[in-house]
Motif scaffolding. Structure first.
Motif, PDB file in Angstrom:
ATOM      1  N   CYS A  99       1.202  -1.014  -0.524  1.00  0.00           N
ATOM      2  CA  CYS A  99      -0.112   0.089   0.036  1.00  0.00           C
ATOM      3  C   CYS A  99       1.102   1.547  -0.271  1.00  0.00           C
ATOM      4  N   GLU A 149      -1.695   5.095   2.663  1.00  0.00           N
ATOM      5  CA  GLU A 149      -3.091   4.320   3.342  1.00  0.00           C
ATOM      6  C   GLU A 149      -2.864   3.943   4.512  1.00  0.00           C
ATOM      7  N   ARG A 180      -4.909   3.657   7.956  1.00  0.00           N
ATOM      8  CA  ARG A 180      -5.323   2.682   8.807  1.00  0.00           C
ATOM      9  C   ARG A 180      -4.763   2.723  10.356  1.00  0.00           C
TER      10      ARG A 180
END
Length: 282
Positions: free
Chosen positions: A177, A181, A185
């Motif tokens: 990723c 990102e 998260r």
């Protein structure tokens, strides 16, 4: 305060089942590192018998100073890791992380020899650190590696990364990723240990080089240059004392015959003056 001081692999894959020792430590120092350990950088315990980390001259023209950090592995099961403990882990959110460093692989070597930049931390740190993970930045997934030349790499929001913790299956090696990102998260996560590594899985013998590492935590940056210990400079030799006659007050050097002649003239003048006085008194 929670800091990361040691990471030990205890599973065959090395991506799960990691034990972390938490200790109190001070923030890392910046500057030029001539030997390991030094400047809060050290060879990590996970380095295997077939792996090594040393500071060498070159290769080529490094981006800073005269040398670089050489990471070597003999085979696919070996690892070479150097790291710096940056201190309190809970005050370093993933969102504040950015970095840059330069790498070199010899002409003809594959891109897999390029050292990886890694950051050890947790997916969650409040109220206590949990879900340990290591975030890896690999240059070959962020651009074209050109063997035989130094290249600078930058870790930023759009950089491609992956993590070692596979518990939730997010951003693992098979499905990488972006850093942005990853941050989104794990907004409650943080990091505390930076690493430079080579292996496992690299078909050795392999050598990769790294230098000019800048690690940024928000508004605070640490720059590290790896250079061999400079050779001591030679002390200037003392000049020998003059052995000839010293200069008179006038600054002119008189030769021996000249001095003898002057002395004889003075004696002759004295004798002549004495004889004249004796004649006049008679």
């Amino acid at each position: 305060m929670y800091t990361l001081c040691r990471i030990r692999r205890i599973s065959a894959s090395g991506l799960a089942g990691l034990a972390v020792a938490l200790t109190i430590a001070t923030a890392a120092a910046a500057g030029t590192v001539h030997s390991l350990p030094g400047g809060n950088w050290a060879v990590l315990p996970d380095t295997t018998a077939g792996g090594s980390v040393t500071i060498v001259s070159g290769p080529g023209t490094p981006p800073a100073g005269t040398g670089s950090l050489q990471l070597h592995v003999e085979g696919t099961s070996d690892r070479a890791l150097a790291g710096t403990d940056l201190g309190e882990v809970r005050t370093r959110p993933w969102s504040a992380l950015s970095a840059s460093y330069s790498t070199y692989v010899a002409a003809g070597d594959p891109e897999s020899f390029t050292p990886t930049l890694r950051f050890a931390g947790f997916q969650v740190v409040t109220p206590i650190p949990q879900n340990f993970t290591t975030l890896s930045f690999e240059p070959r997934h962020n651009g074209t590696v050109t063997p035989g030349r130094w290249q600078q790499w930058t870790l930023g929001p759009d950089s491609i990364v992956w993590q070692s913790n596979t518990t939730d299956g997010f951003c693992v090696q098979a499905t990488r990723c972006t850093l942005a990102e990853f941050v989104a998260r794990y907004p409650a996560g943080a990091w505390g240990l930076a690493q430079l590594g080579l292996g496992s899985g690299v078909a050795g013998p392999a050598d990769g080089y790294a230098d000019a590492v800048t690690i940024t935590d928000g508004a605070t940056s640490q720059f590290t240059d790896f250079d061999p210990t400079p050779a001591p400079s030679a002390s200037p030799s003392a000049k020998p004392s003059p052995t000839g006659p010293s200069l008179p007050d006038t600054g002119l050097r008189a030769s021996t015959p000249t001095l003898v002649g002057v002395a004889l003239l003075a004696v002759g003048a004295a004798l002549t003056f004495g004889l004249r006085r004796r004649r006049l008194t008679k």
